[in-house]
Design an enzyme around this catalytic site. Sequence first.
Site, short mmCIF file in Angstrom:
data_model
loop_
_atom_site.label_atom_id
_atom_site.label_comp_id
_atom_site.label_asym_id
_atom_site.label_seq_id
_atom_site.Cartn_x
_atom_site.Cartn_y
_atom_site.Cartn_z
N GLU A 44 1.98 -3.80 5.66
CA GLU A 44 1.06 -3.37 4.61
C GLU A 44 1.33 -4.08 3.30
O GLU A 44 0.87 -3.65 2.24
CB GLU A 44 1.15 -1.84 4.41
CG GLU A 44 2.46 -1.34 3.84
CD GLU A 44 3.50 -0.99 4.90
OE1 GLU A 44 4.39 -0.21 4.59
OE2 GLU A 44 3.42 -1.50 6.03
N ILE A 55 0.85 -1.19 0.00
CA ILE A 55 0.00 0.00 0.00
C ILE A 55 0.89 1.24 0.00
O ILE A 55 1.77 1.39 0.85
CB ILE A 55 -0.93 0.01 1.23
CG1 ILE A 55 -1.83 -1.23 1.22
CG2 ILE A 55 -1.76 1.29 1.28
CD1 ILE A 55 -2.72 -1.35 2.43
#
Length: 369
Positions: free
Chosen positions: A289, A246
């Site tokens: 992430e 991300i």
Amino acid sequence: MQTKTPTFEFQLHIETQQYLAKSCRWLSVLSFILTFVIFVSIVINNPDKDIVFTSLSLTPITLISLFGLIHNFALSENLQVNNYKRFYAFIFALVLCWVLVCNLFLFQALSAQTTVESLIHLILISFVVALFPSRGLLIVPVLIIGAYLVIARVFFFSIDLFIPVIKMLSFFAVIISGQQVVEKWFRKAVFKDVENQRLVSELNQLALTDSLTKLSNRRHFDSMLNKEIQHSERTGLPLSIILMDIDYFKKLNDYLGHQRGDECLVELAKLLTKQIKRPRDVCARYGGEEFIVLLPETDLSGAIDVANNIKIQLSQMAFKHPDSLASEFVTLSQGVVQWHSGMTLERLVKHADDKLYEVKDSSRNNIAH
């Protein structure tokens, strides 16, 4: 990767089926042995009796016993339906055959009272032990054989009706009471087994699943990737992975808070689950992430298509990221690679990681391959 634990009722039905199937075969063995002993006993003790008549009289019980020995009662039945027809049919036939055998004794010699009663008691106890998980099935042989014993005592042994009936009713009451007690024990044992299965399943899930996103964790992904690499080595079929990160996730956490960051991870996990649908495909949370996708039997072109679909679906989801330098919404950087023969898990993931950082160092919100 979710493994379902069977419900108590379903497991109880399975255990009951298995027990009754074994019981029917056990009753068949007992019946066959008793039939042989009876035949030998008649031939030895009554050599003047008609052997052909004796053999024909014992043929039904012999045939039904052989049928029970070779028939697999546990197969060809919908286990999700409480249907015991095949057990009822077999037990009913077996009981009728034993009634015929007892009649054979009584017609050959009225002095066979002791033999007949001993045989009936042995058969009754055997049926009680064999059929206790199913009260309905248990009642069938108890009532038929008990009623037959009453009739035999009255008409063959010239005993008053009152005493045989009282004995039968008392025996029937004891059997039903005992069956209720043993059934409770049986149900508790099955319940304990189901609970143990549930606990083991939950522990396995905790060991292999990311607690936040409910996707596979890194340990499970590496295990599955190793298996798929071995499969591709044997078959020569393609294999690809997508490693994604991300963009500016730390900024999202700092700006909106960690709770909003966790929501972002969960929503992305749901998106990946919807996009990656084949049974052997695996989605996993690979780091904080970072997410990774395993695509067996998929070449580089197919994996790039999947990555593009993920990118499009994520943009349509429009998850706000006020502090991103790539977009006003949450975006992904993705590295797509295809496995080649001789490439280890570590080399494959490292190659995908290199491609991912190519995107992160240059443009973000893009795909490198």
